[in-house]
Scaffold this active site. Structure first.
Site, PDB file in Angstrom:
ATOM      1  CG  MET A   1      -2.013  -1.034   1.168  1.00 57.23           C
ATOM      2  SD  MET A   1      -3.060  -0.889  -0.272  1.00 57.23           S
ATOM      3  CE  MET A   1      -3.866   0.651   0.037  1.00 57.23           C
ATOM      4  CB  CYS A   2       1.296   4.043  -1.604  1.00 60.92           C
ATOM      5  SG  CYS A   2       2.243   2.787  -2.499  1.00 60.92           S
ATOM      6  NE  ARG A   3      -2.466   5.489   3.080  1.00 60.80           N
ATOM      7  CZ  ARG A   3      -3.739   5.178   3.325  1.00 60.80           C
ATOM      8  NH1 ARG A   3      -4.398   5.799   4.304  1.00 60.80           N
ATOM      9  NH2 ARG A   3      -4.349   4.276   2.597  1.00 60.80           N
TER      10      ARG A   3
END
Length: 245
Positions: A1-3
């Site tokens: 995941m990332c932001r």
């Protein structure tokens, strides 16, 4: 995941948006508050921004965590921009490492980021990859699921699609072949588009009319609005619209 986070509005420094807020993207690299998959985002980061009078954005990307990069602190302090897109990365298993795998991806006037993962990467996505002409597939910047999604969106942009149409098409193509979390973010420096598909997305309009779109709020201001899952967001000078995908 990332932001990730995008901004359109009056000139600001990246530091004001990414570092100074109590729960900004800088802090989200080690302590995200609403991230559902993964715990830290230390596998790279990137910042893309637009200078006045130049529609082609500049980028600064690194393979390591944002907090360990002293040069970023200087850049974030002195750059001023009316539009930016920034991301911190938590790598998907099986995806390439390194600076070229960090968002934002870019082509011409566009910047792109992906928060999520495409299930079946890479072994089960031959049919999805085959949607791209061979030359475009070979030109992908990195061997990652995010780069493939960018390739699908970019193919539509180059054919004349608008930002929202390009993202919606990339999501539809992917969903027809597999499952995944497909929160995409795209800007040309004047408008932006984003999808919420499997993870959190929020937007906020500041008192001066500036627009923020982010994986998660960078403070506790009640002005942040959650985007419903499986939605497309469009933002520009005329405001923000959200519609189902």
């Amino acid at each position: 995941m990332c932001r990730h986070l995008a901004y359109l509005g009056a000139p600001v420094t990246p530091r004001e948006l990414l570092v100074e807020p109590p729960f900004g993207l800088y802090r989200q690299s080690w302590a995200p508050r609403t991230q559902r998959y993964g715990t830290v985002n230390a596998d790279g980061f990137g910042l893309g921004w637009y200078a006045d009078g130049d529609e082609v954005p500049a980028r600064y990307r690194r393979a390591g965590p944002i907090w360990a990069d002293a040069s970023f602190a200087d850049l974030a302090r002195v750059i001023r921009t009316r539009a930016l897109l920034a991301a911190v990365r938590s790598a998907t298993e099986g995806c390439a490492a390194g600076e070229t795998a960090a968002a934002p991806f870019a082509a011409g006037r566009w910047l792109f980021s992906h928060n999520g993962a495409v299930d079946g990467w890479p072994a089960k996505l031959d049919a999805l990859a085959a949607l791209l002409p061979p030359a475009e597939l070979l030109a992908l910047e990195a061997r990652t699921d995010s780069a493939l999604l960018w390739g699908l969106a970019l193919h539509r942009l180059r054919a004349g699609a608008g930002l929202g149409e390009a993202l919606a098409g990339a999501v539809a193509d992917t969903a027809a072949h597999t499952t995944g979390r497909l929160n995409l973010l795209l800007t040309d420096g004047r408008t932006l588009a984003a999808t919420a598909w499997g993870d959190t997305l929020h937007h906020r309009t500041l008192p001066d009319g500036a627009v923020l779109v982010a994986s998660e709020p960078f403070d506790d201001d009640p002005a942040w609005t959650a985007v419903p899952d499986r939605s497309l967001l469009l933002a520009g000078p005329d405001g923000i619209t959200v519609r189902p995908l």
